[in-house]
Motif scaffolding. Sequence first.
Motif, PDB file in Angstrom:
ATOM      1  N   CYS A  97       0.809  -1.225   0.000  1.00  0.00           N
ATOM      2  CA  CYS A  97       0.000   0.000   0.000  1.00  0.00           C
ATOM      3  C   CYS A  97       0.837   1.268   0.000  1.00  0.00           C
ATOM      4  O   CYS A  97       0.290   2.367  -0.044  1.00  0.00           O
ATOM      5  CB  CYS A  97      -0.969   0.007   1.186  1.00  0.00           C
ATOM      6  N   GLY A  98       2.161   1.120   0.067  1.00  0.00           N
ATOM      7  CA  GLY A  98       3.033   2.290   0.015  1.00  0.00           C
ATOM      8  C   GLY A  98       3.332   2.904   1.370  1.00  0.00           C
ATOM      9  O   GLY A  98       3.857   4.016   1.444  1.00  0.00           O
ATOM     10  N   ALA A  99       3.017   2.200   2.451  1.00  0.00           N
ATOM     11  CA  ALA A  99       3.361   2.692   3.785  1.00  0.00           C
ATOM     12  C   ALA A  99       4.871   2.614   3.976  1.00  0.00           C
ATOM     13  O   ALA A  99       5.520   1.673   3.504  1.00  0.00           O
ATOM     14  CB  ALA A  99       2.648   1.871   4.858  1.00  0.00           C
TER      15      ALA A  99
ATOM     16  N   PHE B 269      -9.374   0.596  -3.532  1.00  0.00           N
ATOM     17  CA  PHE B 269      -7.957   0.317  -3.825  1.00  0.00           C
ATOM     18  C   PHE B 269      -7.660  -1.175  -3.631  1.00  0.00           C
ATOM     19  O   PHE B 269      -6.848  -1.555  -2.786  1.00  0.00           O
ATOM     20  CB  PHE B 269      -7.050   1.145  -2.904  1.00  0.00           C
ATOM     21  N   PRO B 270      -8.292  -2.037  -4.413  1.00  0.00           N
ATOM     22  CA  PRO B 270      -8.125  -3.489  -4.221  1.00  0.00           C
ATOM     23  C   PRO B 270      -6.698  -3.977  -4.415  1.00  0.00           C
ATOM     24  O   PRO B 270      -6.286  -4.967  -3.795  1.00  0.00           O
ATOM     25  CB  PRO B 270      -9.068  -4.092  -5.261  1.00  0.00           C
TER      26      PRO B 270
ATOM     27  N   ILE C 262      -4.424  -2.823  -0.886  1.00  0.00           N
ATOM     28  CA  ILE C 262      -4.548  -3.340   0.485  1.00  0.00           C
ATOM     29  C   ILE C 262      -5.086  -4.770   0.544  1.00  0.00           C
ATOM     30  O   ILE C 262      -5.582  -5.197   1.581  1.00  0.00           O
ATOM     31  CB  ILE C 262      -5.408  -2.413   1.372  1.00  0.00           C
ATOM     32  N   SER C 263      -4.960  -5.508  -0.530  1.00  0.00           N
ATOM     33  CA  SER C 263      -5.432  -6.900  -0.488  1.00  0.00           C
ATOM     34  C   SER C 263      -4.658  -7.721   0.545  1.00  0.00           C
ATOM     35  O   SER C 263      -5.236  -8.582   1.217  1.00  0.00           O
ATOM     36  CB  SER C 263      -5.321  -7.548  -1.872  1.00  0.00           C
ATOM     37  N   VAL C 264      -3.359  -7.448   0.690  1.00  0.00           N
ATOM     38  CA  VAL C 264      -2.553  -8.194   1.666  1.00  0.00           C
ATOM     39  C   VAL C 264      -2.960  -7.813   3.086  1.00  0.00           C
ATOM     40  O   VAL C 264      -3.081  -8.671   3.966  1.00  0.00           O
ATOM     41  CB  VAL C 264      -1.042  -7.943   1.454  1.00  0.00           C
ATOM     42  N   PHE C 265      -3.190  -6.525   3.319  1.00  0.00           N
ATOM     43  CA  PHE C 265      -3.593  -6.086   4.656  1.00  0.00           C
ATOM     44  C   PHE C 265      -4.970  -6.640   5.013  1.00  0.00           C
ATOM     45  O   PHE C 265      -5.197  -7.072   6.149  1.00  0.00           O
ATOM     46  CB  PHE C 265      -3.608  -4.560   4.735  1.00  0.00           C
TER      47      PHE C 265
END
Length: 270
Positions: free
Chosen positions: A109-111, A188-189, A192-195
């Motif tokens: 997600c770019g965090a 935003f599939p 954040i699909s992993v989160f």
Amino acid sequence: MESHIEKIKKTIEPLRQEIINHKVYSAIKDLNDLKVFMQFHVYAVWDFMSLLKSLQNNLTCTSVPWFPKGMADTRFLINEIVVGEESDLDLNGIRKSHFELYLDAMKQCGADTTNIEVFIDVLKNTGDFNFAYLHSETPKEAKDFVDFTFKIIDSGKDYLQSAIFTFGREDLIPGMFISIINEIHKNFPDDISVFKYYIERHIEVDGDHHSHLALAMTANLCKDNEQFWKEAEEAVIQSLKQRIELWNGVYNQLTESAKANNSNSNKLLV
């Protein structure tokens, strides 16, 4: 022992409700807000693993030569939890710890993972927590959270470690947060699909099966020792207060960012 567990549950319920209904969740409105949340929360994910491994070290034989240690039931409980937390399956069926899965979610997600990665790298090389906090620019609330966890770890009291593991970490994800994640996932599939998967696994495994195992482990360790139960309750209360402070830190960061963005927008309008 059942009455002791119920007493702790009753005592901490107001704190649990404060966490579940914390204002931080309503402050997470978009992907950028979620990134800030993750950059704080990742420290709690990491020290959870440290707490878990400390329990395994204390409750089972992890050295050579091997000798039987403690009760077999307790060894089984902690080893089963370790397997799930340290070597779960990711979205692609690859074995990873929940911490590594969380880092994957942050990167997707770019965090920014710089702080936690520098913290771990410096700590691994020096063993100096304060040096690691300083060089990684760890947020104060995350530092205080980790410091409390390691205070309990360093106490060497397995029943306290088990208590905060059991009551201070599990089953604290509110429905509102899940709804927010699902809404962000709709927009935003691919980010954040992993989160989303991490949260679902946490609820499925940690919040259900592992919580039952952890309750049994704490009961086995405290037995009928009134002093142990009293200390355990006090530790759990402090653990939950630390979680609230961590969420306060996230909330303050989010509100400061929102004010800065509004200020910049106003300047552009002038």
